[in-house]
Write an enzyme that holds these catalytic residues in place. Structure first.
Site, PDB file in Angstrom:
ATOM      1  N   LYS A 114     -31.718 -47.983  50.859  1.00 48.96           N
ATOM      2  CA  LYS A 114     -33.000 -48.628  50.512  1.00 48.96           C
ATOM      3  C   LYS A 114     -33.321 -48.502  49.016  1.00 48.96           C
ATOM      4  O   LYS A 114     -33.700 -49.474  48.366  1.00 48.96           O
ATOM      5  CB  LYS A 114     -34.133 -48.001  51.338  1.00 48.96           C
ATOM      6  CG  LYS A 114     -35.467 -48.728  51.227  1.00 48.96           C
ATOM      7  CD  LYS A 114     -36.600 -47.973  51.931  1.00 48.96           C
ATOM      8  CE  LYS A 114     -36.333 -47.784  53.398  1.00 48.96           C
ATOM      9  NZ  LYS A 114     -37.486 -47.166  54.104  1.00 48.96           N
ATOM     10  N   LYS A 126     -34.496 -37.490  53.930  1.00 46.63           N
ATOM     11  CA  LYS A 126     -35.608 -37.611  54.883  1.00 46.63           C
ATOM     12  C   LYS A 126     -35.811 -36.258  55.533  1.00 46.63           C
ATOM     13  O   LYS A 126     -34.862 -35.473  55.654  1.00 46.63           O
ATOM     14  CB  LYS A 126     -35.254 -38.637  55.966  1.00 46.63           C
ATOM     15  CG  LYS A 126     -36.447 -39.196  56.677  1.00 46.63           C
ATOM     16  CD  LYS A 126     -37.061 -40.320  55.881  1.00 46.63           C
ATOM     17  CE  LYS A 126     -38.084 -41.101  56.629  1.00 46.63           C
ATOM     18  NZ  LYS A 126     -38.406 -42.362  55.972  1.00 46.63           N
ATOM     19  N   ASN A 240     -50.423 -46.306  58.626  1.00 45.42           N
ATOM     20  CA  ASN A 240     -50.400 -46.693  57.215  1.00 45.42           C
ATOM     21  C   ASN A 240     -49.768 -48.073  57.027  1.00 45.42           C
ATOM     22  O   ASN A 240     -50.373 -48.981  56.445  1.00 45.42           O
ATOM     23  CB  ASN A 240     -49.646 -45.630  56.399  1.00 45.42           C
ATOM     24  CG  ASN A 240     -49.477 -46.035  54.954  1.00 45.42           C
ATOM     25  OD1 ASN A 240     -48.545 -46.756  54.629  1.00 45.42           O
ATOM     26  ND2 ASN A 240     -50.391 -45.624  54.089  1.00 45.42           N
ATOM     27  N   SER A 368     -43.735 -45.256  45.125  1.00 51.20           N
ATOM     28  CA  SER A 368     -43.491 -43.814  44.928  1.00 51.20           C
ATOM     29  C   SER A 368     -42.752 -43.597  43.600  1.00 51.20           C
ATOM     30  O   SER A 368     -43.039 -42.651  42.864  1.00 51.20           O
ATOM     31  CB  SER A 368     -42.639 -43.251  46.066  1.00 51.20           C
ATOM     32  OG  SER A 368     -43.445 -42.899  47.149  1.00 51.20           O
TER      33      SER A 368
END
Ligand SMILES: NC(=O)C1=CN([C@@H]2O[C@H](COP(=O)(O)OP(=O)(O)OC[C@H]3O[C@@H](n4cnc5c(N)ncnc54)[C@H](O)[C@@H]3O)[C@@H](O)[C@H]2O)C=CC1
Ligand SMILES: O=C(O)CCC(=O)C(=O)O
Length: 435
Positions: A114, A126, A240, A368
């Protein structure tokens, strides 16, 4: 097929299309580091509770590893009866939830591809803790987050591995990690992203994944001669990602005809009042009981009649059991790994166009990145600049991925995988292996 098998399969198909050397392929697949830690906390009633936390750092060829931290009981936990009996004999331990690393591994690998698709200078990671955050008080969640941070603080860092929110976590979780990490390493706002604005968070990060979903949807529909306005959407998940996607799509004229979350599912063929639903969810911690729509079976939401389906909750929800029931013409993957490869095949044959997760939900990690850049620069951007840059990145990402589809005569998922894998492979080869 479990999440890791599915992700490995997609990686291997992409690797074959790219003609990667088998040894390079193997090195790209094996995670850089897998961390598994025990986190025991005193609960508010004085009893102890033990949890297992994971951080899988998949690859750092293109930069520091990056990815969310998930608090969820279904990150695949299993009760181990023997272990449980032993601990309960001590009479002080109330819960043991065990997270299996397979799903975290798959999600970490997806982050590597990604960040490469988004062309931001990161690798992939992760993490997760097997827990049900809705069953823990705020102070229990704080203690759990602080213990987890104590266990991993020397393995994360501004230039090593930068966590962010995912399912069941949010800005407050990031604030606790930042505070705990800073006790060991000095004030370090760039060690996490998705922080509260007062601690150096970026304007626009909260909405970023949903806004990215909006830009991705616009790019895809535009290519098919359509626009958001007038299309009927179904959204699974109203946290979210799902709630921001619903709000922004609705503001652009998209009609949201069905929504589900963990508390239930609702539909209204004339369009759900999204502002009203947001208020209701805020007050009631879920969509259950919302007046302006009919309740439906949550299991049937993916099969509701619509033009565009946005899964924005759990992984593996679209599978061979339900793929044939799906009526949408387009699927925009807001969630990570919502579509099993077997379902991919069925849907492709039905002519459904799927915009894959590693592009469609990359808006979150892209902002981010902007947050991390702002922290390092010590300079805060206006929200307008954040949103504009995000749009530029999403537009470029779509162009790049379409180019790969053309080069390799493949669908959008393989276009995204070949794009990501190729960029990581190139960086790996250029860096070399040393001796
Ligand atoms: N937060 C972010 O920036 C990003 C999140 N994602 C992915 O998006 C997905 C959602 O994440 P968030 O919105 O952050 O999580 P969240 O915790 O804010 O919201 C999750 C939502 O899913 C719902 N949900 C849980 N189980 C469900 C079920 N069985 N059926 C229907 N709904 C269910 C919850 O009720 C909640 O509305 C995850 O797959 C996550 O990995 C991907 C990229 C970035
Ligand atoms: O914002 C980030 O760093 C990570 C977001 C994330 O976990 C994801 O894209 O799945």
């Amino acid at each position: 097929m479990n999440a890791l098998a599915a992700t490995n399969r997609n990686f291997k198909l992409a690797s074959r299309l790219l003609g990667l050397d088998s040894k390079l392929e193997k090195s790209l697949l094996i995670p850089f580091r897998e961390i598994k830690v025990e986190c025991t906390i005193p609960k508010d009633d004085g009893t102890l509770a033990s949890f297992i936390g994971f951080r899988v750092q998949h690859d750092n060829a293109r930069g520091p590893m990056k990815g969310g931290i998930r608090y969820h009981p279904e990150v695949c936990f299993h009760f181990k009866p023997k272990q449980l009996q032993f601990w309960s004999a001590l009479n002080r331990i109330s819960v043991i939830l065990q997270v299996e690393p397979d799903e975290v591994n798959a999600l970490a690998q997806l982050m590597t591809w990604k960040t490469a698709v988004a062309k931001i200078p990161y690798g992939g990671a992760k993490g997760g803790i097997g827990c049900d955050p809705s069953e823990l008080s705020i102070s229990e969640l704080e203690r759990l987050t602080r213990v987890f941070t104590q266990k991993i603080h020397d393995l994360i860092g501004i230039h090593t591995d930068v966590p962010a929110p995912d399912m069941g976590t949010g800005p407050q979780t990031m604030a606790w990690i930042l505070d705990e990490y800073s006790k060991f390493h000095g004030h370090s706002p760039a060690v996490v992203t998705g922080k509260p604005i007062d601690l150096g968070g970026s304007l626009g990060r909260d909405a970023a994944t949903g806004r990215g979903v909006l830009f991705a949807t616009e790019a895809l529909l535009n290519e098919h001669g359509k626009s958001i306005s007038g299309q009927r959407f179904v959204i699974q998940g109203f946290g979210n990602v799902g709630s921001w996607a619903a709000k922004l799509i609705n503001e652009k004229g998209g009609k949201i005809v069905a929504v589900s979350d963990v508390t239930g599912a609702i539909k209204n063929k004339n369009g759900i009042d999204i502002s009203g639903l947001l208020e209701h969810t805020e007050e009631n911690r879920g969509i259950k009981g919302f007046d302006g729509a009919d309740s439906i079976d949550p299991d049937s939401v993916l099969a509701e009649d619509c033009d565009v389906l946005v899964p924005a909750a759990l992984g593996g929800v679209i599978n061979r059991e339900n793929a044939n029931e799906i009526k949408a013409k387009f699927i925009i993957e807001g969630a990570n790994h919502p579509t099993d490869p077997e379902a991919d095949e069925i849907l492709r044959k039905k002519g459904v166009v799927i915009l894959p997760d590693i592009y469609a939900n990359s808006g979150g990690v892209t902002v981010s990145y902007f947050e991390w850049v702002q922290n390092i620069q010590g300079f805060m951007w206006e929200e307008e600049k954040v949103n504009k840059e995000l749009q530029n990145y999403m537009t470029r990402g779509f162009k790049d991925l379409k180019e790969m589809c053309k080069t390799h005569s493949c669908d959008l998922r393989m276009g995204a995988f070949t794009l990501g894998v190729n960029r990581v492979a190139q960086a790996t080869v250029i860096r070399g292996w040393g001796s």
